[in-house]
Design an enzyme around this catalytic site. Structure first.
Site, short mmCIF file in Angstrom:
data_model
loop_
_atom_site.label_atom_id
_atom_site.label_comp_id
_atom_site.label_asym_id
_atom_site.label_seq_id
_atom_site.Cartn_x
_atom_site.Cartn_y
_atom_site.Cartn_z
N GLN A 1 45.86 53.00 30.30
CA GLN A 1 47.13 53.40 30.92
C GLN A 1 47.93 54.29 29.96
O GLN A 1 48.03 53.97 28.78
CB GLN A 1 47.96 52.15 31.27
CG GLN A 1 47.30 51.24 32.29
CD GLN A 1 47.43 51.76 33.71
OE1 GLN A 1 48.12 52.74 33.97
NE2 GLN A 1 46.74 51.11 34.63
N CYS B 1 47.74 54.06 42.07
CA CYS B 1 48.53 55.21 41.60
C CYS B 1 48.67 56.25 42.71
O CYS B 1 49.10 57.36 42.46
CB CYS B 1 47.91 55.82 40.35
SG CYS B 1 46.21 56.31 40.58
N TYR C 1 37.54 47.53 39.14
CA TYR C 1 37.96 48.78 38.50
C TYR C 1 38.72 48.40 37.23
O TYR C 1 39.87 48.78 37.03
CB TYR C 1 38.86 49.61 39.43
CG TYR C 1 38.30 49.84 40.82
CD1 TYR C 1 37.50 50.95 41.08
CD2 TYR C 1 38.55 48.95 41.86
CE1 TYR C 1 36.98 51.17 42.35
CE2 TYR C 1 38.04 49.17 43.13
CZ TYR C 1 37.26 50.28 43.37
OH TYR C 1 36.77 50.49 44.63
N GLU D 1 33.33 47.57 36.47
CA GLU D 1 33.75 48.91 36.04
C GLU D 1 32.50 49.79 35.96
O GLU D 1 31.43 49.32 35.58
CB GLU D 1 34.44 48.80 34.67
CG GLU D 1 34.58 50.06 33.87
CD GLU D 1 35.45 51.14 34.51
OE1 GLU D 1 36.54 50.84 35.01
OE2 GLU D 1 34.98 52.30 34.54
N CYS E 1 55.40 75.18 34.03
CA CYS E 1 54.40 74.13 33.78
C CYS E 1 54.23 73.26 35.03
O CYS E 1 55.17 73.00 35.74
CB CYS E 1 54.88 73.29 32.60
SG CYS E 1 53.97 71.79 32.34
N ASP F 1 42.22 47.80 41.26
CA ASP F 1 43.00 48.88 40.64
C ASP F 1 42.17 50.17 40.64
O ASP F 1 41.76 50.66 39.60
CB ASP F 1 43.36 48.46 39.19
CG ASP F 1 44.25 49.48 38.51
OD1 ASP F 1 44.74 50.42 39.16
OD2 ASP F 1 44.47 49.34 37.28
N CYS G 1 56.18 68.81 24.24
CA CYS G 1 56.39 68.25 25.58
C CYS G 1 57.22 66.98 25.45
O CYS G 1 56.87 66.09 24.67
CB CYS G 1 55.04 67.96 26.22
SG CYS G 1 55.22 67.01 27.74
N1 SAH Z 1 42.44 48.41 35.54
C1 SAH Z 1 42.29 49.35 34.47
C2 SAH Z 1 41.70 50.69 34.90
C3 SAH Z 1 42.27 51.34 36.12
S1 SAH Z 1 41.81 53.02 36.36
C4 SAH Z 1 43.58 49.52 33.70
O1 SAH Z 1 44.64 49.07 34.14
O2 SAH Z 1 43.55 50.12 32.63
C5 SAH Z 1 40.47 52.91 37.44
C6 SAH Z 1 39.16 52.55 36.79
O3 SAH Z 1 38.17 52.53 37.82
C7 SAH Z 1 38.65 53.52 35.73
O4 SAH Z 1 38.32 52.79 34.58
C8 SAH Z 1 37.41 54.14 36.35
O5 SAH Z 1 36.39 54.42 35.41
C9 SAH Z 1 36.96 53.06 37.30
N2 SAH Z 1 36.19 53.50 38.48
C10 SAH Z 1 36.29 54.66 39.16
N3 SAH Z 1 35.47 54.67 40.21
C11 SAH Z 1 34.83 53.48 40.21
C12 SAH Z 1 33.86 52.89 41.07
N4 SAH Z 1 33.39 53.53 42.14
N5 SAH Z 1 33.43 51.65 40.78
C13 SAH Z 1 33.90 50.97 39.70
N6 SAH Z 1 34.82 51.48 38.85
C14 SAH Z 1 35.29 52.72 39.10
#
Ligand code: SAH
Length: 524
Positions: free
Chosen positions: A280, A405, A309, A330, A77, A378, A156
């Site tokens: 998350q 990440c 984000y 977002e 896997c 983020d 899993c």
């Molecule tokens: N802060 C949030 C999400 C983080 S993940 C949390 O902790 O849950 C990253 C996020 O960025 C996702 O929701 C994704 O849809 C968004 N994203 C990806 N590319 C983007 C862009 N170019 N502009 C704005 N948002 C974006």
């Protein structure tokens, strides 16, 4: 060195994808499922100019960190990378991965203050199982390492036990009703993926079937069947993805049973999450990560927080105080809808969310003259682009909190922020994805303090004479410029006149202190 050679190899370290790294004859050899400290015989699989890939042929001397892997499909896997290692060793390895990226890619003199962690089993609240057919039988599980072959997995250890049972029941229904699994090569068959998400403790489960089509045959029977066995399934959504693509989810979602959204709680706040929204995957670690992000953000009464984000708005809402002015950005519309609802659910009536790409949204906010005290960033794995970074800088925030990440793109972006007037001052790793090679990091950037001051005389208007500084904001509003003065022009002017460079961030701060939305000033 050539393919199929067996070479003796000492593993010195671990690469960012979790492979052990050793050296033979000036070649770097990457071997998955080996530990720093192992001496192995490696079976060479692929040879490039300066490096090669291998698999463990035999362990000659095991590293003290080595343990027996407990999962029967670990070797096949592609999900886990560190099951052969003590968890403490994995944590040390991951912290080192982040430190190495900060130093090597970012050129930063910054080390993580630690790595946040919790017990590493059954932490995931989300699973996406590919469904395929092999030798006339439906298989469901995970893609093998670097491949699209499906490795069947009944249970899993990263997921709640009930997920495997639901998967088994779905397959039973498909077989009984002669519903075909998807075939990637011929682009035929119906069920592509089973996507499951659950609340903390798996009390509520949302099930999403990703179809190469619009409808599930005998949909009503399926709903009765699956909710009869698993009453905790509170929502069933059909996602239609008829494209030839590796992307799991298509654009259309249709709720066929129960609620559109799943409700979960984080740090005492309520959140509604749609199937299309990011959430998350490790609930308990997410709370720890958000706590650290909140500590770094150190918001004071009445400050403005920009959550870029923002997904369903979770970090911003968890971090904001009662009087915080929260603005979220977002790109996924369903997530923005969730974020607006979530802010209202948690009593934040004044929060504002913009549905747009981060670069476009930050440009709009910049044009509106928005000042932020703190920006949380983020982004997805690819990180930020330079335009977004430049726009972020123009908000003049005294601190930025970057959650990432991907240590490589994080380090790359931090380097850019450092070249533009911010300094990365604290960093903490977080093991959001135990047993896999992935690691999360949160970094605090602070606005650099200037080394010295110069006095620049600022004058407004044409032929109107000098205006005292305290009247500047008022006069600026009255004054209609022919041409806007850009940051670039100001930098060039200061460099030409005073012989040194200034950062965009300083200019943004001066602009904010003067209460200016746009620079209307003339540089003399
Ligand atoms: N802060 C949030 C999400 C983080 S993940 C949390 O902790 O849950 C990253 C996020 O960025 C996702 O929701 C994704 O849809 C968004 N994203 C990806 N590319 C983007 C862009 N170019 N502009 C704005 N948002 C974006």
């Amino acid at each position: 060195m050539k393919k199929n050679d067996i070479v003796k190899l000492h593993i010195d370290t671990v690469s960012s994808d979790g492979s052990g790294v050793g050296r033979v004859e000036n070649m770097v050899v990457f071997t998955p499922m080996s530990c720093a400290g192992d001496t192995i015989e490696a079976h060479i699989l692929k040879v490039k100019k300066t490096y090669a890939f291998a698999k463990v042929h035999r362990i000659l001397t095991p590293s003290p960190d080595r343990v027996e892997a407990d999962c029967p499909v670990y070797a096949q896997c592609g999900g886990c990378a560190f099951r052969h290692m003590r968890y403490e060793a994995e944590l040390a390895q991951k912290q080192k991965m982040v430190d190495d990226a900060l130093a090597r890619i970012g050129g930063l003199n910054l080390k993580t203050e630690g790595i946040l962690s919790l017990p590493p089993e059954r932490y995931r609240n989300k699973a996406q199982y590919p469904i395929r057919e092999e030798n006339g039988k439906i298989v469901a599980g995970f893609f093998a390492r670097h491949s699209h072959r499906v490795v069947a997995c009944e249970d899993c250890f990263l997921e709640p036990e009930v997920f495997g049972k639901i998967l088994e029941a779905v397959i039973y229904f498909l077989e009984q009703n002669h519903i075909a699994a998807y075939n990637e090569i011929t682009h035929t068959g119906l069920l592509r993926h089973v996507f499951l998400r659950c609340t903390a403790g798996a009390e509520h489960i949302a099930l999403c079937l990703v179809l190469n089509g619009k409808n599930l045959p005998r949909e009503d029977a399926f709903i009765r069947f699956i909710t009869g066995i698993f009453p905790q399934i509170k929502s069933i959504v059909i996602n239609s993805n008829t494209k030839k693509t590796n992307v799991i989810l298509g654009e259309k979602f249709l709720t066929v049973y129960g609620a559109d959204e799943m409700e979960d709680a984080l740090r005492g706040k309520k959140f509604m999450i749609s199937a299309a929204s990011f959430y998350q995957v490790n609930h308990d670690m997410c709370e720890k990560l958000y706590q650290k992000a909140g500590e770094y953000a150190a918001l004071r009464e009445g400050e403005t927080l920009l959550d870029l984000y923002c997904g369903a708005g979770t970090i911003g809402i968890c971090t904001a105080g009662e009087n915080t002015r929260l603005i979220g950005v977002e790109v996924i519309p369903e997530a923005v809808e969730n974020a607006r609802k979530n802010a209202a659910l948690n009593g934040m009536q004044k929060a504002r969310f913009i549905c747009a790409d981060a670069a476009a949204a930050t440009r709009i906010l910049r044009e509106e003259g928005i000042h932020a005290d703190c920006v949380i960033i983020d982004p997805p794995r690819k990180g930020c682009d330079e335009k977004t970074i430049d726009n972020i800088i123009s908000f003049g925030a005294s601190r930025l909190v970057y959650v990432s990440c991907n240590p490589a793109t994080l380090a790359r972006d931090l380097k850019l922020f450092e070249s533009k007037g911010y300094k990365a001052v604290r960093a903490c790793a977080a093991d959001m994805f135990p047993r896999t090679a992935h690691v999360e990091t949160v970094v605090l950037l602070s606005h650099k303090k200037p080394d010295g001051h110069i006095n620049v005389k600022v004058e407004f208007g044409e032929g109107e004479g000098k205006v005292p500084l305290d009247n500047i904001a008022k006069r600026a509003e009255e004054y209609k410029p022919k041409e806007r003065v850009t940051y670039k022009m100001i930098k060039e002017y200061i460099e030409a006149k005073y012989g040194f460079k200034v950062h965009t961030a300083y200019i943004a701060e001066v602009k904010r202190d003067l209460g200016l939305h746009t620079f209307f000033l003339q540089l003399r």
